[in-house]
Design an enzyme around this catalytic site. Structure first.
Site, PDB file in Angstrom:
ATOM      1  N   SER A 296       0.795  -1.227   0.000  1.00 12.59           N
ATOM      2  CA  SER A 296       0.000   0.000   0.000  1.00 12.59           C
ATOM      3  C   SER A 296       0.826   1.274   0.000  1.00 12.59           C
ATOM      4  O   SER A 296       0.273   2.361  -0.204  1.00 12.59           O
ATOM      5  CB  SER A 296      -0.949   0.006   1.197  1.00 12.59           C
ATOM      6  OG  SER A 296      -1.946  -0.980   1.036  1.00 12.59           O
TER       7      SER A 296
ATOM      8  N   ASP B 134     -17.201   1.617  -0.829  1.00  9.59           N
ATOM      9  CA  ASP B 134     -16.482   0.369  -0.573  1.00  9.59           C
ATOM     10  C   ASP B 134     -17.415  -0.593   0.136  1.00  9.59           C
ATOM     11  O   ASP B 134     -17.747  -0.418   1.319  1.00  9.59           O
ATOM     12  CB  ASP B 134     -15.243   0.636   0.287  1.00  9.59           C
ATOM     13  CG  ASP B 134     -14.590  -0.658   0.767  1.00  9.59           C
ATOM     14  OD1 ASP B 134     -14.841  -1.715   0.163  1.00  9.59           O
ATOM     15  OD2 ASP B 134     -13.839  -0.602   1.763  1.00  9.59           O
TER      16      ASP B 134
END
Length: 593
Positions: free
Chosen positions: A319, A343
């Site tokens: 990430s 999401d």
């Protein structure tokens, strides 16, 4: 008639004798007068020998003047075959005394050229010196040389930066003969010792010694003092280096991991303040020839102590790569800072999702970066496409060496269609673009490259070449060369994009994935990013990159823990300790004596 013939023969013979005498006298005169100086030099060559003295290598100091690499007196057993070859008996005795095979000694003798001592074993103890001194008659041609021996004061601390020295190998000698290297020379093999070997070597001296017919020294006719090599003043802050190493070691022990790396830099200059790689090794083991036992211990370690993982280790960035993806998406206008993406825990294309199936609902850019939301960044990758992701990754300097002044740096890898086509002869799939957007798939970076990416955001888009040496200083204390920051490039993105990324990274330490370690009350205002890199060979790798203070950053760090699991749990605690040490928030690290 007979008498006259006899007299003629006598006259001819007499003339020949006289002619021969004249020739001999003329030759003697020629040799003594015209070539006299030449043959005097040759005669001297039979009774005068030059015994060289190796120059001590230059020493290393950190940026604050702390001595970290020096030299100490050592004694070397050498052969000096002044009057003839070394006898087999002497070779046999030396082999037993020094615990070296006869073949190795003979190999050194056979490869030797000139009148310099043939160095057999460095840094011998007092018992060996005593035996050779007391039994001179059993060791003709054997001498004890006093030489400076490299001394790494802190053993394995900083080993991957400092490097080590050892005797020159045959292959190295072949390539370095023209540079003045000789058999038996001690040269830098790794780290800064290797890169700056020429500057550190100094100039050898020697003694002009008269010897008798047996080869024993009679008197010293002249002396030339050796000139020490140049010193290196490093960018490293040694107290911070020690604190970083202690933080890494403590965390590895706590979680049962075995390998890690950490980089600390000034993003405004490129100066490397600390660099750690684990596991490490003691450079002192190599100075006088590493033993088979010690070499086996190092070589058999499955975590490769001789690898400088900070610059050679290539890992999926996880990430931490979302810094690149986010910068690209905002610059290209495929997303705005305020647009929200939902999401649900799983991305609509390819059933990819967050770790542990987490669903975070509606998120804007800053929130998605702070909480490292995969679904959000999958969508950014989908909108961008892999070609634009590749372009921005290379703009950040990924996929290429940083140019740090250490050997064996790796390039890393930027995910791209051409690479897959060349290596696997396959087409590119959209799922691979989604993987690339969150730092998985083909992407590979070194810890140093990860620090550089974070440093570019910290420095408002400027990328400086990382370096480890501030100055080279001569034996007289005068600066020979001084190194200045070198700007490599500037991100071609709007300044407001960089500010959005900076603000999102700041939220990581306030409300995001690193908030449990730092939180809003941490005394230094920080920006950070955690990462967890999938590892098909075992447990995931943990990442943490950060910089501070937020408004005027002078520290950027990158930490990776191999097989450490989530970066927030494995790498962030190391990063916190390093940051505390950098800003004096911890108990000061004392310099060992």
């Amino acid at each position: 008639m007979v008498v006259n013939e006899y007299e003629n023969r006598l006259r001819i013979l007499g003339c020949l004798v006289i002619l021969i005498i004249v020739i001999l006298v003329a030759r003697v005169g020629y040799l003594q007068v015209y070539d006299g100086e030449k043959y005097a030099r040759l005669a001297d060559g039979n009774r005068i020998r030059l015994i060289p003295t190796m120059a001590p290598r230059g020493t290393f100091y950190d940026r604050n003047g702390n001595n970290i690499v020096t030299n100490r007196p050592g004694f070397t057993v050498s052969l000096l075959p002044l009057t003839g070859p070394i006898s087999p008996d002497v070779i046999s005795r030396l082999s037993s005394l020094l615990n070296i095979s006869e073949e190795e000694i003979k190999s050194k003798i056979e490869s030797h050229v000139g009148f310099e001592p043939i160095r057999i074993k460095n840094d011998v103890g007092p018992e060996i010196r005593t035996i050779i001194a007391e039994q001179k008659n059993l060791y003709p041609g054997v001498v004890i040389e006093v030489q400076a021996v490299r001394d790494y004061l802190y053993k394995e601390r900083g080993a991957h930066v400092l490097g080590y020295v050892s005797e020159i190998s045959d292959s190295e000698l072949e390539s370095k003969k023209e540079q003045g290297y000789k058999t038996g020379d001690i040269i830098g093999k790794f780290g800064l010792e290797k890169i700056y070997d020429q500057q550190l070597r100094g100039s050898n001296g020697g003694r002009q010694v008269e010897v008798d017919v047996t080869g024993k020294p009679v008197q010293i006719l002249g002396r030339k003092d050796a000139i020490a090599g140049n010193d290196l003043i490093l960018t490293i802050d040694w107290k911070l280096q020690l604190a970083a190493e202690q933080a890494v070691d403590a965390q590895l022990k706590l979680i049962g991991a075995h390998a890690a790396a950490a980089v600390v830099m000034n993003p405004q200059t490129g100066e490397v303040l600390a660099l750690v790689s684990r596991p490490a090794f003691d450079p002192n083991l190599f100075v006088h020839g590493i033993s088979e036992k010690d070499w086996k211990t190092i070589n058999d370690n499955p975590y490769f102590p001789l690898d400088n993982k900070a610059i050679t280790g290539e890992y999926p960035p996880g990430s931490t790569f979302k810094i690149v993806t986010g910068t690209a998406a905002l610059t290209e206008g495929v997303i705005t800072p305020y647009e929200q993406i939902f999401d649900s825990g799983t991305y609509w294309l390819g059933e990819k999702g967050n770790a542990d199936g987490e669903a975070l609902g509606w998120l804007n850019f800053s929130q998605a970066l702070a909480h490292s939301d995969n679904v959000y960044f999958y969508e950014l990758g989908y909108r961008l496409g892999v070609d634009r992701l590749e372009h921005y990754a290379r703009m950040f300097g990924l996929g290429a060496k940083t140019g740090i002044n250490l050997p064996f740096e790796s390039e890393g890898l930027v995910a791209n269609k051409a690479y897959k086509e060349k290596v696997f002869e396959e087409d590119w799939y959209i799922s691979e673009t989604l993987d690339a957007a969150i730092g998985q798939g083909f992407n590979l970076v070194t810890p140093l490259q990860a620090a550089m990416v974070m440093g570019e955001i910290a420095a408002d888009g400027r990328r400086y070449q990382p370096y480890l040496v501030q100055r080279i200083v001569g034996p007289d204390g005068k600066t020979i060369q001084e190194f200045q920051p070198k700007l490599l490039s500037t991100l071609e993105v709007p300044s407001d994009v960089i500010r959005e990324v900076q603000n999102g990274l700041r939220d990581v330490t306030k409300i995001g994935t690193a908030a449990s370690i730092f939180g809003p009350n941490f005394p230094i205002d920080l920006a950070g990013k955690t990462g967890t890199a999938e590892n098909p060979q075992g447990k995931d790798h943990g990442w943490f990159v950060a910089y501070g203070p937020f408004q005027n950053p002078n520290i950027v760090i990158a930490v990776i823990v191999e097989n450490g699991g989530y970066g927030s749990q494995s790498a962030v605690p190391i990063g916190k300790k390093i940051i505390e040490a950098a800003f004096g928030l911890n108990n000061p690290v004392s310099m060992p004596k």
